[in-house]
Design an enzyme around this catalytic site. Structure first.
Site, PDB file in Angstrom:
ATOM      1  N   TYR A 211       0.803  -1.224   0.000  1.00  0.00           N
ATOM      2  CA  TYR A 211       0.000   0.000   0.000  1.00  0.00           C
ATOM      3  C   TYR A 211       0.837   1.275   0.000  1.00  0.00           C
ATOM      4  O   TYR A 211       0.291   2.380  -0.017  1.00  0.00           O
ATOM      5  CB  TYR A 211      -0.918   0.007   1.220  1.00  0.00           C
ATOM      6  CG  TYR A 211      -1.864  -1.169   1.243  1.00  0.00           C
ATOM      7  CD1 TYR A 211      -2.984  -1.203   0.423  1.00  0.00           C
ATOM      8  CD2 TYR A 211      -1.626  -2.264   2.077  1.00  0.00           C
ATOM      9  CE1 TYR A 211      -3.848  -2.290   0.434  1.00  0.00           C
ATOM     10  CE2 TYR A 211      -2.482  -3.356   2.094  1.00  0.00           C
ATOM     11  CZ  TYR A 211      -3.589  -3.354   1.265  1.00  0.00           C
ATOM     12  OH  TYR A 211      -4.444  -4.430   1.275  1.00  0.00           O
TER      13      TYR A 211
ATOM     14  N   HIS B  42      -4.547   6.254  -0.683  1.00  0.00           N
ATOM     15  CA  HIS B  42      -5.104   6.051   0.653  1.00  0.00           C
ATOM     16  C   HIS B  42      -4.062   6.204   1.758  1.00  0.00           C
ATOM     17  O   HIS B  42      -4.422   6.313   2.928  1.00  0.00           O
ATOM     18  CB  HIS B  42      -5.718   4.648   0.719  1.00  0.00           C
ATOM     19  CG  HIS B  42      -7.078   4.604   1.345  1.00  0.00           C
ATOM     20  ND1 HIS B  42      -7.897   5.710   1.507  1.00  0.00           N
ATOM     21  CD2 HIS B  42      -7.793   3.552   1.861  1.00  0.00           C
ATOM     22  CE1 HIS B  42      -9.037   5.349   2.080  1.00  0.00           C
ATOM     23  NE2 HIS B  42      -8.998   4.055   2.307  1.00  0.00           N
TER      24      HIS B  42
ATOM     25  N   PHE C 144      -5.016  -1.306   9.665  1.00  0.00           N
ATOM     26  CA  PHE C 144      -5.687  -1.111   8.384  1.00  0.00           C
ATOM     27  C   PHE C 144      -6.717   0.011   8.541  1.00  0.00           C
ATOM     28  O   PHE C 144      -7.262   0.245   9.617  1.00  0.00           O
ATOM     29  CB  PHE C 144      -6.308  -2.387   7.815  1.00  0.00           C
ATOM     30  CG  PHE C 144      -5.268  -3.336   7.284  1.00  0.00           C
ATOM     31  CD1 PHE C 144      -4.768  -3.191   6.004  1.00  0.00           C
ATOM     32  CD2 PHE C 144      -4.753  -4.336   8.090  1.00  0.00           C
ATOM     33  CE1 PHE C 144      -3.780  -4.044   5.515  1.00  0.00           C
ATOM     34  CE2 PHE C 144      -3.761  -5.194   7.624  1.00  0.00           C
ATOM     35  CZ  PHE C 144      -3.278  -5.047   6.334  1.00  0.00           C
TER      36      PHE C 144
ATOM     37  N   ASN D  80      -9.834   0.797   7.895  1.00  0.00           N
ATOM     38  CA  ASN D  80     -11.198   0.742   8.423  1.00  0.00           C
ATOM     39  C   ASN D  80     -11.272   0.604   9.935  1.00  0.00           C
ATOM     40  O   ASN D  80     -12.336   0.809  10.522  1.00  0.00           O
ATOM     41  CB  ASN D  80     -11.964  -0.416   7.773  1.00  0.00           C
ATOM     42  CG  ASN D  80     -12.228  -0.164   6.297  1.00  0.00           C
ATOM     43  OD1 ASN D  80     -11.825   0.856   5.746  1.00  0.00           O
ATOM     44  ND2 ASN D  80     -12.892  -1.103   5.658  1.00  0.00           N
TER      45      ASN D  80
ATOM     46  N   ASP E  86      -6.601  11.147   3.366  1.00  0.00           N
ATOM     47  CA  ASP E  86      -6.858  11.428   1.957  1.00  0.00           C
ATOM     48  C   ASP E  86      -8.304  11.856   1.725  1.00  0.00           C
ATOM     49  O   ASP E  86      -9.206  11.433   2.441  1.00  0.00           O
ATOM     50  CB  ASP E  86      -6.563  10.189   1.112  1.00  0.00           C
ATOM     51  CG  ASP E  86      -7.402   8.990   1.556  1.00  0.00           C
ATOM     52  OD1 ASP E  86      -7.239   8.540   2.708  1.00  0.00           O
ATOM     53  OD2 ASP E  86      -8.241   8.516   0.771  1.00  0.00           O
TER      54      ASP E  86
ATOM     55  N   ASN F  77     -13.842   5.757   5.681  1.00  0.00           N
ATOM     56  CA  ASN F  77     -13.976   4.702   6.687  1.00  0.00           C
ATOM     57  C   ASN F  77     -13.011   4.849   7.864  1.00  0.00           C
ATOM     58  O   ASN F  77     -13.334   4.447   8.984  1.00  0.00           O
ATOM     59  CB  ASN F  77     -13.792   3.330   6.042  1.00  0.00           C
ATOM     60  CG  ASN F  77     -14.970   2.950   5.170  1.00  0.00           C
ATOM     61  OD1 ASN F  77     -16.094   3.401   5.392  1.00  0.00           O
ATOM     62  ND2 ASN F  77     -14.735   2.120   4.168  1.00  0.00           N
TER      63      ASN F  77
END
Length: 198
Positions: A25, A30, A75, A77, A102, A123
């Site tokens: 990632y 994100h 992560f 969420n 973001d 989220n």
């Protein structure tokens, strides 16, 4: 030998940058929150590499304030889990938690400061609001650009890497997060918005 117990009021502020852990990632849209924390750490000559509160953490001092830098490893969420643990441990109020993340509604190169508000469909922010039962925390939004067309999958978009020209603009905004966070901690949010909401 007796050791003095760490005071739970050690920090005055938390600055949390949101993203997803792992090389997969890195440099995605994100993960600009992580990139902004890295810029702040670089400016202050510190590392964000200790593991605590389900996050990578580091610390800086700004004027008379001690500040905890956080990159949650839960992560996106579940970002609220890490932020809540640190807030509870150090007894930090929501208004002293600055969150950087973001925003697809802003073009690359744009920044928006907000004193509080809803999650706006993000989220990571939703998780922080839900787990702390409060939306009263300042945030720095970094523009990453909207989807190229309405049918484009949102998850695929935010987990993709910007083209070079957009990346350069985003990197410049990440650098500005240093001054934006400092302005927020100075206590004049209106002034901070006037400077950085452009």
């Amino acid at each position: 030998m007796l050791f003095k117990k760490e005071a739970n009021s050690k920090y005055n502020y938390i600055i949390a940058g949101l993203g997803n852990p792992g090389d997969k990632y890195e440099n995605t849209r994100h993960n600009v929150g992580f990139a902004a924390i890295d810029k702040i750490a670089e400016e202050y000559g510190v590392k964000v590499n200790k593991i605590k509160f389900k996050a990578l953490i580091g610390e800086i001092e700004y004027k008379d304030k001690k500040v905890l830098l956080m990159k949650p490893t839960t992560f996106m969420n579940n970002s609220g889990e890490a932020v809540r643990e640190a807030m509870n441990f150090y007894k930090i109020k929501p208004e002293n938690v600055i969150v950087i993340f973001d925003d697809i509604s802003l073009d690359p190169g744009k920044m928006r400061l907000r004193k509080k508000g809803s999650c706006g469909g993000h989220n990571g922010i939703r998780s922080i609001i839900d787990l702390n039962s409060s939306d009263n925390f300042p945030r720095i939004k970094i523009g990453v650009g909207k989807k190229p067309h309405p049918e484009y999958d949102l998850a695929a978009w935010v987990l993709s890497k910007p083209i070079d020209s957009d990346r350069k603009l985003i990197d410049e905004v990440c650098k500005k997060c240093v001054g934006a966070a400092e302005s927020i901690m100075d206590g004049d949010f209106e002034k901070a918005m006037n400077i950085y909401n452009r």
